[in-house]
Motif scaffolding. Structure first.
Motif, PDB file in Angstrom:
ATOM      1  N   LYS A   1    -114.959 -29.580 -36.889  1.00 56.75           N
ATOM      2  CA  LYS A   1    -115.912 -30.616 -36.505  1.00 56.75           C
ATOM      3  C   LYS A   1    -115.847 -30.869 -35.008  1.00 56.75           C
ATOM      4  CE  LYS A   1    -116.045 -33.192 -40.893  1.00 56.75           C
ATOM      5  NZ  LYS A   1    -115.843 -34.517 -41.531  1.00 56.75           N
ATOM      6  N   VAL A   2    -117.001 -31.107 -34.414  1.00 54.30           N
ATOM      7  CA  VAL A   2    -117.105 -31.518 -33.018  1.00 54.30           C
ATOM      8  C   VAL A   2    -118.011 -32.735 -32.965  1.00 54.30           C
ATOM      9  CG1 VAL A   2    -117.889 -30.898 -30.716  1.00 54.30           C
ATOM     10  CG2 VAL A   2    -116.749 -29.183 -32.130  1.00 54.30           C
ATOM     11  N   ASP A   3    -117.432 -33.861 -32.534  1.00 60.45           N
ATOM     12  CA  ASP A   3    -118.173 -35.132 -32.493  1.00 60.45           C
ATOM     13  C   ASP A   3    -118.784 -35.480 -33.848  1.00 60.45           C
ATOM     14  OD1 ASP A   3    -117.614 -35.328 -29.759  1.00 60.45           O
ATOM     15  OD2 ASP A   3    -119.420 -34.205 -29.220  1.00 60.45           O
ATOM     16  N   GLY A   4    -118.006 -35.195 -34.897  1.00 68.58           N
ATOM     17  CA  GLY A   4    -118.438 -35.531 -36.245  1.00 68.58           C
ATOM     18  C   GLY A   4    -119.369 -34.528 -36.885  1.00 68.58           C
ATOM     19  N   GLN A   5    -119.788 -33.492 -36.150  1.00 79.39           N
ATOM     20  CA  GLN A   5    -120.701 -32.483 -36.669  1.00 79.39           C
ATOM     21  C   GLN A   5    -119.916 -31.272 -37.199  1.00 79.39           C
ATOM     22  OE1 GLN A   5    -124.153 -32.839 -36.809  1.00 79.39           O
ATOM     23  NE2 GLN A   5    -123.700 -34.942 -36.146  1.00 79.39           N
ATOM     24  N   ASN A   6    -120.294 -30.831 -38.412  1.00 80.37           N
ATOM     25  CA  ASN A   6    -119.644 -29.666 -38.993  1.00 80.37           C
ATOM     26  C   ASN A   6    -120.068 -28.392 -38.274  1.00 80.37           C
ATOM     27  OD1 ASN A   6    -118.245 -31.073 -41.053  1.00 80.37           O
ATOM     28  ND2 ASN A   6    -120.109 -31.147 -42.281  1.00 80.37           N
TER      29      ASN A   6
END
Length: 269
Positions: free
Chosen positions: A113-118
């Motif tokens: 995850k990056v900044d909550g994005q999968n």
């Protein structure tokens, strides 16, 4: 677009690693396994399918294809082609003896995850460290090593090409793979990184799934020496598969998945 990406990722995963839990099976299918004559050739099909040896899903990727001649030297496959449902290539059997045809697939997968994005990534193992952002969280890594094989003999069977490489999951035939007869017992040995794959589960499925109601699969377990035996219930082409997951990855903190698949022909008595 999201559906297209998801489909592409699934297709790539299937082509690399045929896990037992998947309905799709990867395979190589030679036009003949025992040949004679002065100018023998063999055509080999490769595919990913639900029904064994029936073309209805995806072609097998042949990027990792190699062919070994009876003396252990590399042979160039000819007429390599990729269709909608299958890949194919020809091999001229210039030497008498047993040829080993294999597709080796290795790779690495990551989810994070990056900044909550999968996010997902797929590539080579030596690229993964640079591919994962420094601010990634929930990182899960896995390394794949898949081997898909077929054996073909011109004239008298030989054993030079049957030696293991010591890398990944491999089958070392005790009974020659081109000397299998219905009603007779055959013995094989499974090796993982050159060591006996004790306790490994092996699935054996006869072809023709499309034309019967039951899978008719045979499930065996390798003993402490990695050895298992099977008595063939009838003639035909058989698909053999095994897979294992462990922590012996070349990537730090990653799980490794290794698989082995081969197609063998059982002749009538």
């Amino acid at each position: 677009m999201k559906n297209a990406v998801r489909t592409a990722l699934l297709t790539s995963a299937l082509a690399i690693l045929p896990l037992a839990a998947q309905a799709h099976r990867t395979w190589l299918l030679p036009s003949a396994t025992v040949l004679s004559g002065t100018d023998p050739w063999v055509t080999v099909d490769g595919a990913v399918s639900n029904d064994l040896f029936y073309f209805e899903h995806f072609p097998l990727q042949l990027d990792g294809l190699s062919v070994l001649s009876p003396d252990g030297k590399a042979v160039e496959a000819q007429n390599i082609a990729k269709g909608r449902y299958r890949s194919t290539f020809d091999v001229k059997l210039e030497q008498p003896g047993t040829y080993r045809m294999m597709v080796l697939n290795t790779g690495a997968f990551a989810s994070y995850k990056v900044d909550g994005q999968n996010k997902r990534w797929r590539g080579k193992a030596d690229q993964i460290a640079m591919a994962i952002p420094a601010n990634a969280t929930d990182v899960k890594l896995s390394e794949m090593h898949g081997r898909i094989e077929a054996f073909v003999t011109s004239g008298k069977p030989t054993s030079e090409t049957l030696k293991p490489t010591g890398v990944g999951l491999e089958m070392v035939p005790v009974t020659h793979p081109n000397n299998l007869v219905a009603g007779e017992k055959a013995t094989f040995r499974m090796m993982l990184d050159g060591q006996p794959a004790a306790g490994l589960a092996i699935e054996i499925v006869p072809g023709g799934i499309r034309y019967r109601d039951k899978l008719n699969d045979i499930k065996v377990t390798a003993d402490e020496s990695g050895t298992f035996s099977v008595t063939w219930p009838g003639p035909g082409m058989y698909w053999m598969n095994a897979s294992v997951q462990d922590s012996k990855s070349t990537i730090k903190n990653a799980q490794r998945r290794a698989s082995y698949t081969t197609t063998v022909e059982v002749l009538p008595q």
